[in-house]
Write a protein that holds these residues in place. Structure first.
Motif, mmCIF file in Angstrom:
data_model
loop_
_atom_site.group_PDB
_atom_site.id
_atom_site.type_symbol
_atom_site.label_atom_id
_atom_site.label_comp_id
_atom_site.label_asym_id
_atom_site.label_seq_id
_atom_site.Cartn_x
_atom_site.Cartn_y
_atom_site.Cartn_z
ATOM 1 N N LEU A 112 0.830 -1.198 0.000
ATOM 2 C CA LEU A 112 0.000 0.000 0.000
ATOM 3 C C LEU A 112 0.868 1.254 0.000
ATOM 4 O O LEU A 112 0.613 2.206 -0.738
ATOM 5 C CB LEU A 112 -0.927 0.003 1.213
ATOM 6 N N VAL A 113 1.916 1.252 0.794
ATOM 7 C CA VAL A 113 2.832 2.391 0.843
ATOM 8 C C VAL A 113 3.520 2.559 -0.511
ATOM 9 O O VAL A 113 3.679 3.682 -1.003
ATOM 10 C CB VAL A 113 3.866 2.210 1.976
ATOM 11 N N ASP A 114 3.909 1.460 -1.150
ATOM 12 C CA ASP A 114 4.535 1.539 -2.475
ATOM 13 C C ASP A 114 3.601 2.186 -3.493
ATOM 14 O O ASP A 114 4.011 3.052 -4.270
ATOM 15 C CB ASP A 114 4.926 0.143 -2.970
ATOM 16 N N VAL A 115 2.352 1.806 -3.478
ATOM 17 C CA VAL A 115 1.375 2.365 -4.415
ATOM 18 C C VAL A 115 1.164 3.854 -4.139
ATOM 19 O O VAL A 115 1.140 4.678 -5.055
ATOM 20 C CB VAL A 115 0.036 1.601 -4.341
ATOM 21 N N LEU A 126 3.201 6.029 -2.679
ATOM 22 C CA LEU A 126 4.386 6.792 -3.061
ATOM 23 C C LEU A 126 4.514 6.906 -4.580
ATOM 24 O O LEU A 126 4.919 7.944 -5.096
ATOM 25 C CB LEU A 126 5.643 6.174 -2.462
ATOM 26 N N THR A 127 4.168 5.859 -5.297
ATOM 27 C CA THR A 127 4.188 5.912 -6.761
ATOM 28 C C THR A 127 3.193 6.945 -7.275
ATOM 29 O O THR A 127 3.505 7.747 -8.161
ATOM 30 C CB THR A 127 3.868 4.526 -7.355
ATOM 31 N N LEU A 128 1.984 6.957 -6.715
ATOM 32 C CA LEU A 128 0.982 7.945 -7.117
ATOM 33 C C LEU A 128 1.434 9.364 -6.782
ATOM 34 O O LEU A 128 1.216 10.298 -7.556
ATOM 35 C CB LEU A 128 -0.363 7.647 -6.451
ATOM 36 N N LEU A 129 2.072 9.535 -5.636
ATOM 37 C CA LEU A 129 2.576 10.843 -5.251
ATOM 38 C C LEU A 129 3.598 11.356 -6.266
ATOM 39 O O LEU A 129 3.543 12.512 -6.682
ATOM 40 C CB LEU A 129 3.204 10.777 -3.853
ATOM 41 N N VAL A 130 4.501 10.495 -6.687
ATOM 42 C CA VAL A 130 5.505 10.885 -7.673
ATOM 43 C C VAL A 130 4.833 11.250 -8.996
ATOM 44 O O VAL A 130 5.172 12.252 -9.630
ATOM 45 C CB VAL A 130 6.543 9.756 -7.874
ATOM 46 N N ILE A 131 3.852 10.476 -9.411
ATOM 47 C CA ILE A 131 3.144 10.757 -10.665
ATOM 48 C C ILE A 131 2.459 12.119 -10.581
ATOM 49 O O ILE A 131 2.542 12.928 -11.507
ATOM 50 C CB ILE A 131 2.136 9.639 -10.979
ATOM 51 N N PHE A 132 1.772 12.413 -9.472
ATOM 52 C CA PHE A 132 1.091 13.698 -9.330
ATOM 53 C C PHE A 132 2.081 14.857 -9.265
ATOM 54 O O PHE A 132 1.808 15.938 -9.772
ATOM 55 C CB PHE A 132 0.177 13.705 -8.106
ATOM 56 N N MET A 133 3.228 14.640 -8.641
ATOM 57 C CA MET A 133 4.233 15.699 -8.569
ATOM 58 C C MET A 133 4.780 16.031 -9.958
ATOM 59 O O MET A 133 5.091 17.184 -10.253
ATOM 60 C CB MET A 133 5.372 15.296 -7.637
ATOM 61 N N ILE A 134 4.888 15.028 -10.813
ATOM 62 C CA ILE A 134 5.410 15.249 -12.161
ATOM 63 C C ILE A 134 4.357 15.896 -13.052
ATOM 64 O O ILE A 134 4.655 16.791 -13.835
ATOM 65 C CB ILE A 134 5.902 13.921 -12.772
#
Length: 140
Positions: free
Chosen positions: A21-24, A26-34
């Motif tokens: 869940l944490v991996d997902v 953090l991945t979404l956070l990176v996508i939104f930041m980009i």
């Protein structure tokens, strides 16, 4: 005492494994930041630099004049003949009290004044000019 069936040597664990869940997240956070800077969108213009404050993107209507002198209301290109009629309609539809003008620094001053005059004629409370910060790093 004899051992009962089902009660082997392993204990039952009631903990939830949240690693995936944490991996997902953090991945979404990176996508939104980009993608967040790309979502600001609008028409690409090189606005002049000046001492300025940032403008809330959700507030008001933004009119853009690009380097070729084309006029945009939001992201929609509008012919000059239509601009004077359509602009007041868009302002009324959005209920905007403020409007902002973004003009490329290569646009002739006469064109900017022409668009600004049409915007003021639409009976809006304030018309602001958008520019980039002169010293985005804060230093002098």
């Amino acid at each position: 005492m004899p051992r009962r069936r089902g009660h082997g040597g392993l204990e039952i664990s009631a903990e939830i494994n949240v690693t995936s869940l944490v991996d997902v997240v953090l991945t979404l956070l990176v996508i939104f930041m980009i993608t967040a800077p790309m979502l600001q969108g609008g028409v690409e213009v090189s606005v002049p630099r000046a001492r300025t404050e940032s403008v809330p993107s959700s507030e008001g209507v933004i009119v853009t004049v690009d380097r070729q002198g084309a006029v945009f209301i939001g992201d929609e290109a509008v012919r000059w003949e239509e601009f004077e009629r359509r602009f007041p309609e868009v302002v009324r539809a959005k209920g905007a009290k403020s409007v902002y003008l973004r003009a490329d620094q290569g646009v002739p001053y006469g064109r900017v004044v022409q668009v600004l005059g049409a915007m003021k004629a639409a009976d809006v409370a304030t018309v602001g000019l958008i520019a980039e910060e002169e010293n985005p790093g804060g230093g002098r």
